[in-house]
Enzyme design. Structure first.
Site, PDB file in Angstrom:
ATOM      1  N   GLU A 125       0.851  -1.195   0.000  1.00  0.00           N
ATOM      2  CA  GLU A 125       0.000   0.000   0.000  1.00  0.00           C
ATOM      3  C   GLU A 125       0.884   1.242   0.000  1.00  0.00           C
ATOM      4  OE1 GLU A 125      -2.670   2.719  -0.107  1.00  0.00           O
ATOM      5  OE2 GLU A 125      -3.409   0.647  -0.120  1.00  0.00           O
ATOM      6  N   ILE A 126       0.534   2.229  -0.804  1.00  0.00           N
ATOM      7  CA  ILE A 126       1.367   3.423  -0.940  1.00  0.00           C
ATOM      8  C   ILE A 126       1.071   4.470   0.128  1.00  0.00           C
ATOM      9  CG2 ILE A 126      -0.162   4.681  -2.528  1.00  0.00           C
ATOM     10  CD1 ILE A 126       2.379   5.474  -4.109  1.00  0.00           C
ATOM     11  N   ASN A 161       5.559   1.548  -3.522  1.00  0.00           N
ATOM     12  CA  ASN A 161       5.042   2.037  -4.786  1.00  0.00           C
ATOM     13  C   ASN A 161       5.351   0.964  -5.825  1.00  0.00           C
ATOM     14  OD1 ASN A 161       4.429   3.288  -7.187  1.00  0.00           O
ATOM     15  ND2 ASN A 161       5.479   5.206  -6.715  1.00  0.00           N
ATOM     16  N   THR A 162       4.397   0.073  -6.057  1.00  0.00           N
ATOM     17  CA  THR A 162       4.663  -1.076  -6.936  1.00  0.00           C
ATOM     18  C   THR A 162       4.828  -0.666  -8.393  1.00  0.00           C
ATOM     19  OG1 THR A 162       2.281  -1.478  -7.123  1.00  0.00           O
ATOM     20  CG2 THR A 162       3.476  -2.685  -5.420  1.00  0.00           C
ATOM     21  N   ASP A 184      -7.477   2.632  -8.229  1.00  0.00           N
ATOM     22  CA  ASP A 184      -7.882   3.996  -8.574  1.00  0.00           C
ATOM     23  C   ASP A 184      -8.171   4.050 -10.073  1.00  0.00           C
ATOM     24  OD1 ASP A 184      -8.071   6.741  -9.085  1.00  0.00           O
ATOM     25  OD2 ASP A 184      -6.591   7.232  -7.537  1.00  0.00           O
ATOM     26  N   GLU A 261     -13.752  -1.572  -0.191  1.00  0.00           N
ATOM     27  CA  GLU A 261     -14.433  -1.024  -1.358  1.00  0.00           C
ATOM     28  C   GLU A 261     -15.537  -1.954  -1.834  1.00  0.00           C
ATOM     29  OE1 GLU A 261     -14.260   1.900  -3.027  1.00  0.00           O
ATOM     30  OE2 GLU A 261     -13.036   2.555  -1.350  1.00  0.00           O
TER      31      GLU A 261
END
Length: 286
Positions: A125-126, A161-162, A184, A261
């Site tokens: 996760e960023i 940050n993949t 996103d 989500e």
């Protein structure tokens, strides 16, 4: 603003309090870790990442699987020193096999972990606060279940940050599953380059995935669903999984219902678009 400053102070005080010994098993409260949903993957975030997969210290994330612990247990009766070199301390007895990219608050991680108890699962996760939440929940779940048959030792989360650094964490053909859950959508056309699926990124997924491995995608945005399907189907390393096989997959069932989500879409009676793609054994470019 006084309001924002007050919230920040409350958040910092709360995070300090959960480290107290008497609250060691308390689950973190999500309201203290809320963060805006959008993060620019092209920004120069302050990130720690390994130069290559062999430099990654996995033992800090999966302590129950650390090689150092295993060696100490095997040599407990020996009189020799048990000092471990840097490599052994970083090493674990098995590799991470599943990556949930953009794991959010970890709903999928915590649902999959007990279903796949012998498989190491990693959330990536960023967002800083969201990552902290998942890490704190893992700590609490391990503490709560320390004496039970299953103790969430096979799940971990790190900030990453993949889009920039995925191959820094995983070696060639290491992963068996990658999850891309409700990424996103970046609706504006000029933002499409920031989408987590593209021909270039798919090549990186193909590199870290073993032949036969599956990439799982789900979104409530039909345009993004079509985008992901189009880009994966055009890539020579992937083929789409048939609907019958897809719907029989237990991981798909979990993915539909357990993410934050996904639950939000369910409450709003929205649609969920699912597509899975298998890493080909012998793609044409080989």
């Amino acid at each position: 603003m006084p309001g924002e400053a007050g919230k920040r102070l409350k958040r910092e005080a709360y995070k300090k309090s959960i480290n107290n010994e008497d609250q060691n098993t308390s689950l973190p409260q999500k309201r203290f870790y809320r963060q805006r949903a959008h993060a620019n993957p092209f920004s120069d975030h302050t990130l720690a990442y390994p130069k290559s997969p062999v430099d990654m210290n996995w033992a800090t994330h999966y302590p129950a699987y650390s090689v150092a612990q295993e060696k100490e247990a095997e040599n407990a009766a020996d009189d020799e020193s048990h000092d471990q070199d840097q490599t052994s301390i970083k090493a674990i007895t098995k590799n991470v096999e599943i990556a949930d990219i953009g794991c959010g608050f970890g709903g999928l991680l915590f649902a999959l972990a007990p279903k796949l108890p012998d498989t190491l699962i990693l959330g990536m996760e960023i967002r800083t606060s969201v990552t902290e939440y998942v890490q704190e929940k893992i700590r609490a779940m391990r503490a709560q279940n320390s004496s039970s048959a299953y103790s969430y030792q096979n799940v971990a989360c790190l900030r990453a940050n993949t889009m920039k650094f995925l191959p820094n964490f995983f070696s060639k053909a290491q992963l068996s599953k990658i999850f891309l859950c409700f990424p996103d959508p970046h609706f504006k056309q000029r933002k499409h380059k920031a989408r987590i699926v593209s021909y270039t990124l798919n090549s990186e997924y193909a590199y870290v995935m073993r032949p036969g491995g599956i990439v799982y995608t789900i979104t409530d945005v039909e345009d993004l669903h079509k985008w992901m399907v189009d880009h994966f189907e055009k890539h020579p390393s992937f083929e789409r999984v048939g609907e019958e096989e897809q719907e029989a997959d237990e991981c798909v069932k979990v993915m539909r219902t357990e993410t934050e989500e996904g639950k939000k879409v369910e409450r709003n009676k929205g649609l969920k678009f699912v597509a899975c793609f298998r890493r080909c054994e012998n793609p044409p470019w080989r």
